[in-house]
Structures are given as C-alpha cells and as structure tokens.
Design an enzyme around this catalytic site. Sequence first.
Site, PDB file in Angstrom:
ATOM      1  N   ARG A   7       0.920  -1.237   0.241  1.00 40.00           N
ATOM      2  CA  ARG A   7       0.100  -0.046   0.003  1.00 40.00           C
ATOM      3  C   ARG A   7       0.915   1.235  -0.059  1.00 40.00           C
ATOM      4  NH1 ARG A   7      -2.047  -3.570   4.086  1.00 40.00           N
ATOM      5  NH2 ARG A   7      -4.022  -4.352   3.622  1.00 40.00           N
ATOM      6  N   LYS A  66      -1.884  -2.230   7.935  1.00 39.85           N
ATOM      7  CA  LYS A  66      -2.958  -1.816   8.696  1.00 39.85           C
ATOM      8  C   LYS A  66      -3.109  -2.428   9.883  1.00 39.85           C
ATOM      9  CE  LYS A  66      -6.964  -2.062   6.264  1.00 39.85           C
ATOM     10  NZ  LYS A  66      -7.909  -2.521   5.459  1.00 39.85           N
ATOM     11  N   HIS A 117      -1.969   1.619  -5.744  1.00 35.88           N
ATOM     12  CA  HIS A 117      -2.787   0.585  -5.567  1.00 35.88           C
ATOM     13  C   HIS A 117      -3.026  -0.360  -6.881  1.00 35.88           C
ATOM     14  CE1 HIS A 117      -5.656  -1.758  -3.058  1.00 35.88           C
ATOM     15  NE2 HIS A 117      -6.388  -1.918  -4.173  1.00 35.88           N
ATOM     16  N   ARG A 161      -0.101  -2.698  -6.972  1.00 34.60           N
ATOM     17  CA  ARG A 161      -0.568  -3.595  -5.967  1.00 34.60           C
ATOM     18  C   ARG A 161      -1.478  -4.550  -6.676  1.00 34.60           C
ATOM     19  NH1 ARG A 161      -1.172  -4.550  -0.275  1.00 34.60           N
ATOM     20  NH2 ARG A 161      -3.279  -5.071   0.381  1.00 34.60           N
ATOM     21  N   HIS A 171      -3.629  -8.744   3.800  1.00 33.06           N
ATOM     22  CA  HIS A 171      -5.268  -8.871   3.866  1.00 33.06           C
ATOM     23  C   HIS A 171      -5.665  -9.754   4.947  1.00 33.06           C
ATOM     24  CE1 HIS A 171      -5.994  -7.850  -0.738  1.00 33.06           C
ATOM     25  NE2 HIS A 171      -5.788  -7.075  -0.087  1.00 33.06           N
ATOM     26  N   TYR A 184      -9.431  -8.105  -5.554  1.00 33.71           N
ATOM     27  CA  TYR A 184      -8.598  -7.497  -5.883  1.00 33.71           C
ATOM     28  C   TYR A 184      -7.402  -8.112  -6.644  1.00 33.71           C
ATOM     29  CZ  TYR A 184     -10.156  -3.670  -3.202  1.00 33.71           C
ATOM     30  OH  TYR A 184     -10.743  -2.540  -2.574  1.00 33.71           O
TER      31      TYR A 184
END
Length: 329
Positions: free
Chosen positions: A181, A205, A275, A278, A301, A310
Amino acid sequence: MEPDEVEPTMDPREADPSPAHAVEAGLAPALDAWASHLRWERNLAAHTRRAYAGDLANLAGFLAGRGTADWALVDHRDLRAWLADLHRRGAERTTVARRATAARVFFAWAVGTGRVPHDPAAALRAPRADRNLPPTLDRRATAGVFEHLAARIAAAEDPREQAVALRDAAIIEVLYSCGLRVSELCGLDTGGWDADRRLLRVRGKGDKERATPLGVPAERALAAWLAVRPLLAGPAAGECVFVGERGARIDPRVVRRIVHATLAAVPDAPDLGPHGLRHAMATHLLEGGADLRSVQEMLGHASLGTTQIYTHVTNERLRDAFRQAHPRA
C-alpha cells in the site's frame, strides 16, 4: 470491509452536512470518544479513521436535520431513511454499503460503552456493493514501465536528476514487487530491509507487521537508490527509505504523482495509482501459479475474500487449473 484498500476518491454527491449542525445537535461528543477508541484501542490506520469519521458525520448531520439530538433516540427506521436518502442523492452503491458498515461499527461500540440502550444498526442492510474488477497492467505494459524508468535514469544529466530518477524507479519496483500500500511504502525505514534474506519488513493496517519477499530487480533498484539517497536526504529524513525532494520522508501524494506520471509515459498503459501496481502484482502472481493464500499473506489482507476481489485470474488460467486438478476434467 477494509476501507483503505481502495485509493480514496470523493464524489461531490457524498458531501457531508455541516459539521457545525451536528455539533449543535449534541451528537458530536460521542463521535469524539469513538474516534479516540478507533485510534488508541482499535489501532486503526489514519485513513480508516478518517473514512469512518466522515461516514458518521454524514449520519449525524442527517439525524440533526430530522430533529434527533441524542444517539439513544436513533432507531432502525432512522438508519434506513438515511441510507435511502443517500441513494436518492445519487451516492454510489459502494458509498452506501460503506456507510452502513460504519454505522454498524459505531452502534456496536455505543451499546458496549452504555451510550445507547439498544443497537438500531444490528439488522441494518445495505445494497451489495458492485465488485467490478479494477483495471490492471498486463505483462507487456509492465515491461514498458520499467523500460521507461531505465531510459529516464540513463538520460539524467546531473547527479541530483539521476538520484530522483533512481528513487522513482525504486518506488515503482518495490510497489510492484511487494504489492505494498502507498502508506506502507512511505513508512519504510532502512532497518526494515533484510538484504540477506531479500525481505522487507512492512508495518501495515492495524500496525501489524509482515515480511514480504523482494524480487531481484527491486532489490537492485533499492540498492541503487540508497547509494544516492544522501543527495536528496535532509536532516528530517531520519531512517526513512524514500525521501521527497525537500529531504524529508516522502508524502503519499508525491508517490501517487510519480506513479501516474510514469504510467502516462507508457503507451497503452492504463492510468493507475500505487494501488493499481499492488493489484497488478497479485494478478501476475496468480497467473504465474501462486496460490491465493500466499498472495493474501503478501498483500497483508485479513480476509481471503478481499484478496479475491483485488485479483484477476484469466479464463485460460482457470481452464488450466481445472484440467490439471479435477478428476473428471
């Protein structure tokens, strides 16, 4: 739901009611307490907190307009009316779904902390968000990107210009090699590179750390950049890997500009941001035979379902997998 998986865009139809209106209605104190909870107890990323705050500010403004000045007085019909109002104003399905999720998270917390007697959002349903696969780079366009970067480095006329070109090449290589990211890339520090094992330690995250493999071209590009980094780094750079032209840690907006400008210089390449690289990394890994759970780990994730959303898998790849694995293919 992972709100910061998609690069933020603001639709004018999402404009929030006046924050002052919500404050006058007495709804703001709970939002402030919730924001502190998200930061200090849930340890959510700043982008995620901003997304949730905007969604609840929108709800607060809507409720204030209906004369509701206390979260404890909100019922399920109020929330359904809010979502219907968003739909009437032309909000995208993804926006409505995201805001319903934010409401469910907020009211679950409000019940748990005794701020409301019941959870009006427990049974709240929103339209299922469209799961259209985003555009991605094919292998030919990807090769064109790196050819363009090599040409930029070769054409640089002075050491500083070459340093900027080497930095930009390393940014693109690392984004594509590791599937980072943009916030993770900007947060990289020099101590996070394990050169012996060709791994990057990334803080993602929720402040979770993971290790992701670094490809040989990316490793070389990173080493070439770090060799000239002192030409751009200033006193405020500290241990950060990537610096802006003012000498401090690079800003995500600068990285986005670099990626967009690089892809714009490549014929037939789609207009993608970080992104998009990615996503391309995940797509190419799957097409090359990687299993979905490995890709999930590399992307960081929490949910395998997010990885599925994705990633592209070509029809031919699916047919090959079927022929190789199914007993009656």
